[in-house]
Design an enzyme around this catalytic site. Structure first.
Site, PDB file in Angstrom:
ATOM      1  CG  ASP A  42      17.107   9.851 -14.694  1.00 34.34           C
ATOM      2  OD1 ASP A  42      16.033   9.269 -14.430  1.00 34.34           O
ATOM      3  OD2 ASP A  42      17.169  11.011 -15.129  1.00 34.34           O
ATOM      4  CB  ILE A  43      14.652   4.716 -12.884  1.00 32.53           C
ATOM      5  CG1 ILE A  43      15.576   4.017 -11.888  1.00 32.53           C
ATOM      6  CG2 ILE A  43      13.593   3.759 -13.416  1.00 32.53           C
ATOM      7  CD1 ILE A  43      16.345   2.832 -12.426  1.00 32.53           C
ATOM      8  CG  HIS A 124       1.371  -5.341  -2.319  1.00 34.48           C
ATOM      9  ND1 HIS A 124       0.244  -5.440  -3.115  1.00 34.48           N
ATOM     10  CD2 HIS A 124       1.276  -4.158  -1.682  1.00 34.48           C
ATOM     11  CE1 HIS A 124      -0.505  -4.357  -2.941  1.00 34.48           C
ATOM     12  NE2 HIS A 124       0.097  -3.559  -2.089  1.00 34.48           N
ATOM     13  CG  ASP A 136      -2.637  -0.756  -3.165  1.00 31.83           C
ATOM     14  OD1 ASP A 136      -1.592  -1.397  -2.983  1.00 31.83           O
ATOM     15  OD2 ASP A 136      -3.630  -0.846  -2.423  1.00 31.83           O
ATOM     16  CD  GLU A 170      -0.276  -5.085   1.226  1.00 36.78           C
ATOM     17  OE1 GLU A 170      -0.112  -4.187   2.061  1.00 36.78           O
ATOM     18  OE2 GLU A 170      -1.267  -5.104   0.467  1.00 36.78           O
ATOM     19  CD  GLU A 171      -4.035  -4.657  -1.271  1.00 41.41           C
ATOM     20  OE1 GLU A 171      -4.532  -4.419  -0.152  1.00 41.41           O
ATOM     21  OE2 GLU A 171      -3.547  -3.779  -2.004  1.00 41.41           O
ATOM     22  CG  ASP A 199       2.009  -0.942  -0.656  1.00 40.40           C
ATOM     23  OD1 ASP A 199       1.349  -0.727  -1.690  1.00 40.40           O
ATOM     24  OD2 ASP A 199       1.540  -1.526   0.344  1.00 40.40           O
ATOM     25  CG  HIS A 286      -7.870  -1.007  -1.432  1.00 39.57           C
ATOM     26  ND1 HIS A 286      -7.874  -1.553  -0.176  1.00 39.57           N
ATOM     27  CD2 HIS A 286      -6.602  -1.148  -1.890  1.00 39.57           C
ATOM     28  CE1 HIS A 286      -6.652  -1.980   0.130  1.00 39.57           C
ATOM     29  NE2 HIS A 286      -5.866  -1.739  -0.898  1.00 39.57           N
ATOM     30  CG  ASP A 305      14.698   8.838 -11.075  1.00 44.97           C
ATOM     31  OD1 ASP A 305      14.786   7.827 -11.796  1.00 44.97           O
ATOM     32  OD2 ASP A 305      14.403   9.965 -11.523  1.00 44.97           O
TER      33      ASP A 305
HETATM   34  N1  TRP Z   1      -0.558  -1.437   2.145  1.00 44.84           N
HETATM   35  C1  TRP Z   1      -1.822  -0.769   1.953  1.00 44.84           C
HETATM   36  C2  TRP Z   1      -2.502  -1.495   0.812  1.00 44.84           C
HETATM   37  O1  TRP Z   1      -1.867  -2.126   0.030  1.00 44.84           O
HETATM   38  C3  TRP Z   1      -1.677   0.670   1.593  1.00 44.84           C
HETATM   39  C4  TRP Z   1      -1.123   1.491   2.681  1.00 44.84           C
HETATM   40  C5  TRP Z   1      -1.818   2.121   3.627  1.00 44.84           C
HETATM   41  C6  TRP Z   1       0.242   1.740   2.934  1.00 44.84           C
HETATM   42  N2  TRP Z   1      -0.969   2.757   4.456  1.00 44.84           N
HETATM   43  C7  TRP Z   1       0.286   2.562   4.055  1.00 44.84           C
HETATM   44  C8  TRP Z   1       1.420   1.371   2.323  1.00 44.84           C
HETATM   45  C9  TRP Z   1       1.487   3.009   4.574  1.00 44.84           C
HETATM   46  C10 TRP Z   1       2.622   1.817   2.828  1.00 44.84           C
HETATM   47  C11 TRP Z   1       2.649   2.614   3.954  1.00 44.84           C
HETATM   48  O2  TRP Z   1      -3.691  -1.441   0.701  1.00 44.84           O
HETATM   49 ZN    ZN Z   2      -0.641  -1.864  -1.351  1.00 47.31          ZN
HETATM   50 CA    CA Z   3      13.832   9.066 -13.760  1.00 46.30          CA
END
Ligand code: TRP
Ligand code: ZN
Ligand code: CA
Length: 316
Positions: A42-43, A124, A136, A170-171, A199, A286, A305
């Protein structure tokens, strides 16, 4: 005879019965197939939140963000790397350039396991420039970090090799993860038996979404939530919009978890998960308000978890 770290007395009893029926010697070790695999821990969500507090402080001290090419990104990477190094990981920083700025991926290998069968979990670590990026994607980054630290605390020695990753840029369009996949030899790519992506897993008005990709990975996550009595839905808000996409394109089995971004939670979803209907899963997506206040502790806990459960199950 001492069974391995099984938490399930009934299964341990079954092993004993099987041994008696087959005349197995008490002195001999039970065949591996009859010994229950070590259970995932369990985290502690407090640990995950402590990482988010540190990422928030890093953003605040560096112009309010942790974006690609900015000081807050490198400070985030240094924070995660120091924790992993202290826990016994072999860490590697992979450098790349995007939009004329230097970016970094962090890769952490847990020594041991079959390196021809690698299980990867990643997230990310960069934010957008408009805010601290705590949901995010501090959320996924902190959950993956705490899962890696839990592996070390447990002294877990899985059959497969474990590798954790924190992606840069990633962004800007999945730049870091694509760079990693493009720079793998085809031999090393073929050794990756699965990539798990995290993510946005602490959205304040959360949904519980599981990626509909590799069936075995998807089932592992769904099994965990079924055990909690929490219904899940298939992730549809943006297939291919995160770091699993380059792996999937390269033929690696992928999966992951998501609690929703700018899409609106419906009344039907509120009926199953609670929360506020007609409101976004993450109203601060965002934005500058994506701070430590922008987190559902319950969603963060359940998904952390679930991450540990999947890492344990898929690597044993
Ligand atoms: N990856 C996107 C971001 O970082 C967020 C996101 C939108 C997302 N739709 C998703 C992440 C579906 C995982 C799955 O801005
Ligand atoms: Zn993201
Ligand atoms: Ca936990």
């Amino acid at each position: 005879m001492k069974l391995s770290v099984s938490g399930r007395a009934s299964t341990a009893g079954l092993v004993t019965v099987v041994m008696l029926l087959t005349g197995g010697s008490i002195a001999g070790a039970a065949p591996a197939s009859e010994v229950t695999a070590a259970a995932a821990p369990d985290i502690p969500v407090a640990n995950v939140k402590a990482h988010l507090t540190q990422l928030q402080s890093i953003a605040t001290a560096n112009g309010g963000n942790r974006a690609h090419g900015r000081a807050g990104y490198k400070a985030s990477l240094d924070y995660v790397k120091a924790k992993l190094d202290a826990a016994g990981y072999t860490t590697t920083i992979q450098q790349f350039t995007s939009s004329s700025r230097v970016g970094y991926n962090l890769i952490a290998d847990w020594p041991g396991g079959d390196t021809n069968q690698v299980v990867m979990a990643g997230s990310h670590l960069d934010s957008v420039t408009s805010g601290a990026g705590i949901n995010d994607n501090g959320s996924g980054s902190a959950a993956v970090l705490e899962t890696a630290l839990a592996v070390s605390r447990a002294g877990y020695q899985p059959t497969k090799h474990l590798r954790f990753a924190w992606w840069g840029a990633e962004e800007l369009g999945l730049v870091g993860s694509r760079y990693y996949v493009n720079n793998l030899s085809s031999t090393n790519r073929a050794k990756i038996s699965g990539y798990l992506n995290f993510d946005m897993i602490g959205s304040p008005n959360p949904g519980y979404f599981v990626y509909d990709d590799d069936p075995a990975i998807e089932k592992t996550f769904k099994d965990y939530f079924t055990g909690l009595g929490v219904p899940t839905e298939i992730e549809t808000e943006g297939d291919g919009r995160s770091d699993h996409a380059p792996f999937k394109s390269a033929g690696v089995p992928v999966g992951g978890l998501f609690t929703g971004a700018s899409r609106t939670k419906t009344a039907a979803q509120v009926a199953k998960w609670g929360g506020t209907s007609g409101q976004a899963f993450d109203r601060c997506y965002h934005s500058s308000c994506d701070t430590t206040s922008n987190i559902s502790d319950t969603a963060l806990d359940r998904n952390s978890d679930a991450a540990a459960y999947a890492v344990w199950e898929l690597s044993s």
